[in-house]
Write an enzyme that holds these catalytic residues in place. Structure first.
Site, short mmCIF file in Angstrom:
data_model
loop_
_atom_site.label_atom_id
_atom_site.label_comp_id
_atom_site.label_asym_id
_atom_site.label_seq_id
_atom_site.Cartn_x
_atom_site.Cartn_y
_atom_site.Cartn_z
N SER A 115 -2.54 20.37 -25.69
CA SER A 115 -1.53 19.89 -24.74
C SER A 115 -2.11 19.03 -23.63
CB SER A 115 -0.79 21.11 -24.18
OG SER A 115 0.31 20.69 -23.42
N HIS A 116 -2.00 19.50 -22.40
CA HIS A 116 -2.42 18.71 -21.24
C HIS A 116 -3.88 18.96 -20.88
CE1 HIS A 116 -0.95 22.64 -20.31
NE2 HIS A 116 -1.75 22.65 -19.28
N LYS A 128 -1.89 25.07 -33.31
CA LYS A 128 -0.67 25.84 -33.11
C LYS A 128 0.09 25.83 -34.43
CE LYS A 128 2.64 24.11 -30.42
NZ LYS A 128 3.86 24.22 -29.64
N ASP A 282 2.58 14.21 -21.40
CA ASP A 282 1.25 14.83 -21.47
C ASP A 282 0.55 14.52 -22.79
OD1 ASP A 282 2.82 16.44 -23.12
OD2 ASP A 282 1.62 18.22 -22.70
N ASP A 284 0.23 15.89 -25.75
CA ASP A 284 0.94 15.96 -27.03
C ASP A 284 2.41 15.60 -26.94
OD1 ASP A 284 1.32 18.27 -25.52
OD2 ASP A 284 1.79 19.47 -27.28
N ASP A 286 5.01 16.74 -25.08
CA ASP A 286 6.14 17.66 -24.88
C ASP A 286 6.51 17.86 -23.41
OD1 ASP A 286 3.94 19.17 -24.33
OD2 ASP A 286 4.39 20.79 -25.74
N ARG A 287 5.62 17.44 -22.50
CA ARG A 287 5.95 17.60 -21.07
C ARG A 287 6.45 16.30 -20.48
NH1 ARG A 287 1.75 21.59 -18.02
NH2 ARG A 287 1.83 23.25 -19.56
N THR A 349 7.37 33.17 -20.04
CA THR A 349 6.75 31.85 -20.12
C THR A 349 6.33 31.53 -21.55
OG1 THR A 349 5.99 32.02 -17.86
CG2 THR A 349 4.76 30.53 -19.29
N GLU A 368 11.09 24.74 -18.40
CA GLU A 368 10.06 25.50 -17.69
C GLU A 368 9.63 24.72 -16.47
OE1 GLU A 368 7.45 28.20 -20.20
OE2 GLU A 368 7.25 26.27 -21.20
N SER A 370 6.83 24.13 -15.58
CA SER A 370 5.60 23.41 -15.88
C SER A 370 5.90 22.08 -16.57
CB SER A 370 4.71 24.28 -16.74
OG SER A 370 5.43 24.72 -17.89
N LYS A 381 9.65 21.68 -26.44
CA LYS A 381 10.03 20.84 -25.32
C LYS A 381 9.70 19.40 -25.69
CE LYS A 381 5.80 22.24 -22.93
NZ LYS A 381 5.35 23.62 -22.94
N ARG A 501 -1.45 32.17 -11.28
CA ARG A 501 -0.36 31.28 -10.88
C ARG A 501 0.58 32.07 -9.96
NH1 ARG A 501 -1.54 27.12 -14.06
NH2 ARG A 501 -1.61 27.25 -16.33
C1 G1P Z 1 1.39 26.82 -19.34
C2 G1P Z 1 2.71 26.75 -18.61
C3 G1P Z 1 3.83 27.24 -19.52
C4 G1P Z 1 3.81 26.46 -20.82
C5 G1P Z 1 2.43 26.48 -21.44
C6 G1P Z 1 2.36 25.57 -22.67
O1 G1P Z 1 1.09 28.14 -19.70
O2 G1P Z 1 2.67 27.46 -17.42
O3 G1P Z 1 5.05 27.10 -18.86
O4 G1P Z 1 4.72 27.00 -21.73
O5 G1P Z 1 1.46 26.03 -20.51
O6 G1P Z 1 2.64 24.24 -22.36
P1 G1P Z 1 0.14 29.12 -18.84
O7 G1P Z 1 -1.17 28.39 -18.65
O8 G1P Z 1 0.83 29.30 -17.53
O9 G1P Z 1 0.05 30.36 -19.66
ZN ZN Z 2 2.01 19.67 -24.14
#
Ligand code: G1P
Ligand code: ZN
Length: 548
Positions: A115-116, A128, A282, A284, A286-287, A349, A368, A370, A381, A501
């Site tokens: 992801s990010h 995943k 981001d 991949d 999705d954000r 989450t 979310e 995030s 997402k 967090r």
């Molecule tokens: C974080 C975000 C959460 C999101 C996840 C995947 O997870 O807070 O909302 O679903 O990335 O993108 P966390 O690091 O808080 O477990």
């Molecule tokens: Zn992502």
């Protein structure tokens, strides 16, 4: 491609092969150790009985993506998979994988992404598994994968695939032993779905009329998607998509669309040359981050605004069935649901918890805090989807982002919201803070800290309304008198140490002060929560590392 020779290689369970909030994420150095990816991928294959099935495979293009694709192809062939649909050059955004699984009626999919999280040889990698509804594996499947990883003794793989990367660059259908490999354009199907959901003519007309935008792809996977959709199909000026070329290390950046990591865009939107609309996505895809000229839209607010206005886009013209948000996301979307007379859900989450609600037609929009927003068009997402829904709403309402936001707050009130992250913590120390607070929860109601009185304290557990499955220990919630709320949980996506967090919100009614500075508006709940949770005392940290 050729290769029909199947090898069975001995392996053993590997400590830490347990998915977090979103799949298994580790440092590239760990994922690329001989046998590491193979062992985990085999655990997935063992859990899902893959023989004769069809899967989708793709990733965000980060370092190690191509090697991992070649390995998974060889293992799929050796495990009797009938067909794999792969994005050209191994590229598919997360929402595009979700869509392809659904469109093609595939049995599941493999997404290669962290992801990010940063990429490159010293960065992170991830894998995943998504199920046949297109969404992240639910808890039951994930638990099965973990159980298989804990008792694994061998993996199956075909011989070398010397021409895999060359083949991946050519759209077409190939045979790998008995398995069919179909290489597809990563953008075409996704772009067609977006054209079905949104009024491209209205958006194009707005852009023709002088509306300007900037989309920051952060050198990640959305570059080709955004260029095709925003510039080629909707007519945004060439160059409106910046950092559009995906790079294996995201150009050394941190592809997380928020005011901290997408600072370049954020500053541009607050500067003299700001266009009408700014957005980023981001690693991949999705954000999303949404910024108007001179105004940032907090993700929790974005979900609420989208829910209140979704009916303006053709794909949602019939209205929405319900809105789901993760527990630490602000209550802003609940207020919209109440007014619309539709259901509102609060889930743990992680996107996997939205899957059943979307499948059952109980929720249409999900989000979310995030920077994740999405709908029932896929089961992930979707960054560009959120951007296009905003553009569709702007085109219909013919108002600025700032005006729409202010109007929203004047109708529903404003949920001032911020997340404070304490990063790089010693894992034991972080666990101790959570354990200590959890033990004290029953004693907290009625106590006053820094001028706020705790009205309720809860260890969040969720019972899925569709299948009755229960998820416990999903974060601690402190509710204060006067409309303030704080949530605490440990991150489940990091690859080093622990991150605490702390999510903070304070409601201001429609006739209240709606244009305060966020941190100032939250100062009481910040002071009360750091005190109640003994953050400075137990962690030795006087301030968070990241405020978003
Ligand atoms: C974080 C975000 C959460 C999101 C996840 C995947 O997870 O807070 O909302 O679903 O990335 O993108 P966390 O690091 O808080 O477990
Ligand atoms: Zn992502």
């Amino acid at each position: 491609m050729q290769s029909n020779d199947v090898h069975t290689i001995e392996t053993a369970p590997i400590t830490g092969q347990k998915p977090g909030t979103s799949g298994l994420r580790k440092k590239v150095a760990v994922f690329s150790e001989p046998g590491y990816l193979e062992t985990y991928a085999q655990a997935i294959f063992n859990a899902i009985t893959p023989a004769g099935k069809t899967f989708v495979l793709g990733g965000d293009g980060r370092f190690f993506n191509s090697d991992a694709i070649a390995t998974i192809l060889r293992m799929a062939a050796a495990n009797g998979v009938a067909k794999i649909i792969v994005g050209q050059n191994g590229i598919l955004s997360t929402p595009a994988v979700s869509h392809l699984i659904r469109k093609r009626g595939a049995d599941g999919g493999f997404i290669l992404s962290a992801s990010h999280n940063p990429g490159g040889p010293n960065g992170d990698f991830g894998l995943k598994y998504n199920t046949e509804n297109g969404g992240p594996a639910p808890e039951a499947t994930t638990n099965k994968i973990v159980a298989c990883a804990e008792e694994i003794s061998s993996y199956r793989i075909t011989g070398d695939l010397p021409d895999a990367l060359e083949v991946l660059s050519n759209i077409g259908t190939y045979a790998l032993g008995d398995m069919e490999v179909e290489i597809v354009d990563p953008v075409v199907d996704y772009a067609a779905l977006m054209e079905e959901l949104f009024d491209f003519n209205a958006i194009r007309k707005m852009i023709d009329g002088g509306f300007t935008l900037r989309f920051d792809a952060m050198h990640a996977v959305t570059g080709p998607y955004a260029t095709e959709i925003l510039e080629h199909r909707l007519g945004a000026a060439p160059g409106s998509v910046v950092n559009a070329v995906p790079l294996e290390d995201f150009g050394g950046g941190h592809p997380d669309p928020n005011p901290v990591w997408a600072k370049e865009l954020f500053d541009h939107m607050h500067g003299p040359d700001a266009p009408d609309f700014g957005a980023a996505s981001d690693g991949d895809g999705d954000r999303n981050m949404i910024v108007g000229r001179g105004i940032y839209v907090a993700p929790s607010d974005s979900l609420a605004v989208l829910a209140a206005n979704a009916h303006l886009a053709p794909g949602y013209a019939r209205g929405i069935a319900g809105v789901a948000r993760s527990m630490p996301t602000s209550a802003a979307s609940d207020r919209v649901a109440e007014k619309l007379g539709i259901e509102a859900f609060q889930t743990p989450t992680g996107w996997k918890f939205f899957g059943n609600l979307l499948d059952a037609g109980r929720a249409t929009l999900c989000g979310e805090e995030s920077a994740g927003t999405g709908s029932d068009h896929v089961r992930e997402k979707d960054g560009l989807w959120a951007v296009l829904l905003w553009l569709n709403i702007l085109a219909v309402r013919d108002e600025s982002v700032a005006d729409i936001l202010l109007d929203h707050w004047q109708t529903y009130g404003r949920d001032y919201y911020s997340r404070h992250d304490y990063e790089g913590l010693d894992t034991d120390a972080a666990n101790a803070v959570m354990a200590d607070l959890k033990t004290r929860l029953p004693t907290l109601p009625g106590q006053t800290a820094a001028s706020l009185t705790v009205s309720a304290a809860e260890d969040f557990a969720y019972t899925d309304p569709i299948d009755g499955s229960v998820a416990t220990g999903q974060g601690l919630i402190l509710t204060y008198e006067g409309g303030a709320r704080a949530m605490l949980r440990l991150s489940g996506t990091g690859t080093e140490g622990a991150t605490l967090r702390v999510y903070l919100e304070q409601y201001a009614p429609p006739d209240g002060d709606l244009t305060r500075d966020t941190q100032e508006a939250l100062s009481d709940v910040i002071a009360a929560t750091t005190q109640v949770a003994k953050i400075e005392k137990m962690l030795g940290r006087a301030a968070p590392d990241v405020i978003s």
